[in-house]
Design an enzyme around this catalytic site. Structure first.
Site, short mmCIF file in Angstrom:
data_model
loop_
_atom_site.label_atom_id
_atom_site.label_comp_id
_atom_site.label_asym_id
_atom_site.label_seq_id
_atom_site.Cartn_x
_atom_site.Cartn_y
_atom_site.Cartn_z
N HIS A 58 -32.80 83.24 40.17
CA HIS A 58 -32.75 82.54 41.45
C HIS A 58 -31.63 83.09 42.35
CE1 HIS A 58 -32.56 79.53 44.54
NE2 HIS A 58 -31.43 79.04 44.08
N HIS A 82 -23.89 80.90 44.34
CA HIS A 82 -24.05 79.66 45.09
C HIS A 82 -24.34 78.42 44.25
CE1 HIS A 82 -28.47 80.24 45.02
NE2 HIS A 82 -28.51 78.94 45.21
N GLU A 86 -22.02 73.94 41.21
CA GLU A 86 -22.79 72.73 41.07
C GLU A 86 -23.36 72.57 39.66
OE1 GLU A 86 -26.09 72.47 43.68
OE2 GLU A 86 -26.31 70.32 43.39
N ASP A 87 -23.90 73.65 39.13
CA ASP A 87 -24.67 73.54 37.88
C ASP A 87 -23.94 74.01 36.63
OD1 ASP A 87 -26.67 72.67 39.50
OD2 ASP A 87 -27.69 74.60 39.61
N ASP A 149 -31.49 80.51 50.09
CA ASP A 149 -31.69 79.64 48.92
C ASP A 149 -33.01 78.88 49.07
OD1 ASP A 149 -31.10 78.05 46.63
OD2 ASP A 149 -30.21 76.51 47.91
MN MN Z 1 -29.98 77.44 44.78
#
Ligand code: MN
Length: 719
Positions: A58, A82, A86-87, A149
């Site tokens: 991704h 990016h 977050e992940d 994205d």
């Molecule tokens: Mn993304």
């Protein structure tokens, strides 16, 4: 479908780097991208996407999309990183240590945008718009990463359940595609459009795709023949050029069908794009084409001389081509073509950035060029409710706008439904505020005329003219409305300040205090603290608009007892009269009907022969030469009586405004006793009798009436 939509499952970081090397020379920058990839690879290890592939594909695809619009190395690195914050197990601090503040800031920006649990519910929408706008004003690259994205997520949307597909497709169409359009990134916009349609209306999408397919061979042949004709023509005149057949996006065909056109009309409209070296050659080419192929009237547009606000430049024309087929032809230079495809991103190309090493000039110079940014940043600064904010973002930023021209040919972009008022204010607030009329395409129009695409608008101004309150309803843009409102609030504020200052001066004089001695810095500070304001101007304002009383303000420094020793001895609560006569109780008191004093006026008593005391305003001309019969009187602050007062309204015209005035007076909860016209000249005069509770209320009333455009002046009657 554009070439962007190729499935790039087997893409590798080497592919990205190879692409970047085609426009970035600095090997150190390339190494940063490699490092970002390695970092992201480690962090995402073991994570998989819903589509089944390893997660790293991704960010890798996002980076690849970014290279197609020639993003700089920081943007591409941030694109790779990016989703890490977050992940994955990674703090911003850790990232900053490895990649420095600039890249980390971009990733944080993208994370902030992603963190919103986005739904179509209004609350989230507001939040979302605000964050997008803040993101834009901070660093436009955040939004560009977000667009890349979203584009990759749309390409892999098949992996989501159907309800999620629809929501995402809807968002893309409503928010992301328009943003891409405003940034001029046509590549991303048209692919987002097509992908959205495919999930929102699959039947329509595949129907159009199939029809296009069926007619493809025939269309290709006609385009090919036309292309050859034009090439011969241009070669004859030694104009170096390149011609591209241009496929229309499925979404744009859908839009035309939606507007009632027939499919056969649309596919008959074949499209070509001619690229040449110079601006001059654009016009030469156009001339040659028009001399050979008859142009369709009114379809010619010159966006070369007058670029669109998103910087798009091109000549557009439609001609009757070979075999009678209509051809839509765009003519532009190679440079214009790059801007048309990549929009804002075209301006950070390596040519421009050589030496500066980053996209710093993208965020400074290019943003200034875009009216779009200006308008959303303006919006976020305007005072407005959340709902108004969302509506104006939708109306004015995301929707299709119209383009109007000044007589000099400058383009002004406005939302559909905009009026000459919006046009004038958009040029400059001063132009708006002094506007007296508008001429559109040589015709005089009313101020609430709805402007059309391509209108030429001339605004007439008069230096001494000022806005009218009715304009608020005539304007379409909330920015215009706010500017008009601000004009009135500012004016009101000035009047209040003036009045407050005047009352304070008067009261100080009355108490025999010196203005400059009273207003020492120390005293001002004490008063500010006491009445909760910030500075002297606000003290005046508070007195002027009635939030503080003048006596209250003075009493902060000088208690009333200190300066007025002749205080009334009677306990005011024990008497029901509204006037206290120097300590005397139970005396007959009348309010004079020549000057009609109201509570709060400076007053004086006049001892009459056998009829008690008549109370006048201190300024009443009937009191001249009556010194020895005067007695001190004060208001009993404990009263809640209403006082009849008489106002003279001097008008600007002789039209009938009686109803309007009575209505607005009643709106203030003031009862009207009577209103009559006492002078019917060119400038009428009205006499208005009404009941007010105090001078404070009366002052507000006068101020309110004076705000009507048709009112010249209001004064208290003195008979
Ligand atoms: Mn993304």
């Amino acid at each position: 479908m554009s070439s962007l939509s190729k499935n790039l499952d087997d893409i590798k970081i080497e592919d990205v780097l190879e692409k970047v090397r085609s426009y970035v020379e600095d090997e150190e920058q390339i190494q940063v991208i490699q490092k970002a990839y390695d970092f992201a690879y480690e962090k995402h290890k073991g994570q998989y996407r819903k589509s089944g592939e390893a997660f790293i594909y991704h960010p890798l695809n996002v980076a690849m999309i970014l290279t197609t619009i020639y993003a700089d190395y920081e943007t591409i690195s941030a694109g790779l990183l990016h989703d890490v914050l977050e992940d994955c197990d990674c703090t911003p601090e850790e990232m900053e240590e490895v990649f420095g503040p600039s890249i980390t800031k971009l990733v944080k920006g993208v994370t902030k945008l992603s963190n919103i649990n986005f739904s179509t519910e209004n609350e989230y929408l507001i939040d979302y718009y605000k964050k997008i706008i803040v993101g834009m004003s901070e660093d436009v690259r955040v939004i560009i990463i977000k667009l890349a994205d979203r584009l990759h997520n749309m390409r892999t949307l098949w992996a989501l359940p159907e309800d999620r597909q629809k929501i995402k497709a809807h968002e893309s169409l409503e928010i992301f595609a328009p943003i891409a359009h405003h940034l001029g990134i046509h590549k991303i916009k048209s692919e987002l459009d097509d992908l959205s349609l495919r999930y929102l209306k699959p039947d329509v999408f595949y129907d159009i795709a199939e029809k296009l397919n069926k007619t493809k061979i025939e269309r290709d042949r006609i385009v090919y023949d036309m292309q050859n004709e034009i090439t011969d023509l241009l070669n004859e005149h030694h104009i170096p050029h390149e011609i591209k057949g241009r496929s229309k996006s499925i979404y744009s065909i859908y839009n035309k069908l939606d507007k009632g056109k027939k499919f056969s009309d649309i596919y008959d409209l074949l499209a070509l794009r001619i690229l040449v070296n110079t601006e001059q050659e654009c016009y030469l080419t156009l001339g040659l084409i028009h001399s050979k192929f008859r142009p369709l009237p009114k379809r010619f547009k010159d966006y070369v001389a007058m670029p669109k606000p998103n910087m798009y430049q091109s000549l557009h024309t439609t001609v009757f081509g070979i075999e009678g087929y209509l051809f839509e032809i765009q003519i532009r230079t190679y440079e214009m073509d790059e801007v048309a495809e990549n929009g804002i991103a075209a301006h950070w190309s390596y040519k421009e950035n050589k030496g500066s090493g980053s996209a710093a000039n993208l965020t400074s110079t290019t943003e200034q060029k875009l009216q779009f940014f200006k308008s959303i940043i303006d919006l976020s600064h305007d005072k407005m409710t959340n709902e108004e904010f969302v509506n104006s973002v939708k109306d004015e930023v995301l929707n299709n706008n119209i383009y109007c021209f000044t007589p000099k040919g400058d383009v002004i972009e406005l939302p559909r439904g905009a009026t000459p008022l919006d046009f004038a204010y958009k040029i400059h607030t001063k132009v708006g505020e002094t506007m007296v009329g508008a001429i559109v395409n040589n015709n005089i129009v009313p101020l609430d005329y709805e402007l059309q695409d391509n209108d030429i608008v001339k605004i007439n101004t008069n230096k001494s003219s000022t806005p009218s309150k009715e304009w608020i309803n005539m304007a379409k843009c909330s920015a215009t409305k706010n500017k008009i409102k601000a004009f009135f609030t500012k004016n009101e504020r000035e009047i209040y300040i003036e009045r407050g200052k005047y009352s304070l001066e008067k009261e100080l004089r009355k108490r025999k205090l010196v203005f400059s001695e009273f207003l020492t810095d120390e005293n001002i500070e004490k008063i500010c603290e006491d009445i909760h304001v910030e500075n002297l101007e606000e003290i005046y304002l508070a007195i002027g608009n009635g939030k503080a009383t003048v006596n209250g303000v003075i009493n902060v420094i000088h208690k009333e007892e200190d300066v007025t020793p002749k205080v009334v001895k009677v306990n005011p609560k024990s008497i029901d009269a509204d006037i206290i006569v120097n300590g005397i109780d139970k005396v007959k008191v009348n309010l004079a009907n020549c000057c009609n004093p109201v509570y709060g006026d400076e007053i004086i008593g006049y001892i009459t022969k056998g009829n008690g005391i008549t109370v006048h305003r201190i300024t009443c001309h009937n009191l001249e030469n009556m010194d020895e019969r005067i007695v001190d009187v004060t208001w009993n602050s404990n009263t809640n009586k209403r006082y009849l007062t008489c106002l003279l309204l001097h008008m600007n015209d002789n039209e009938n405004h009686v109803l309007d005035i009575v209505q607005s007076v009643s709106m203030m909860n003031i009862s009207v006793d009577g209103i009559k016209v006492i002078d019917k000249g060119d400038h009428a005069t009205y006499e208005l009798d009404c009941y007010v509770s105090s001078l404070e209320q009366l002052d507000k009333l006068i101020l309110m009436i004076e705000k009507h455009r048709y009112v010249e002046k209001v004064e208290r009657a003195m008979k």
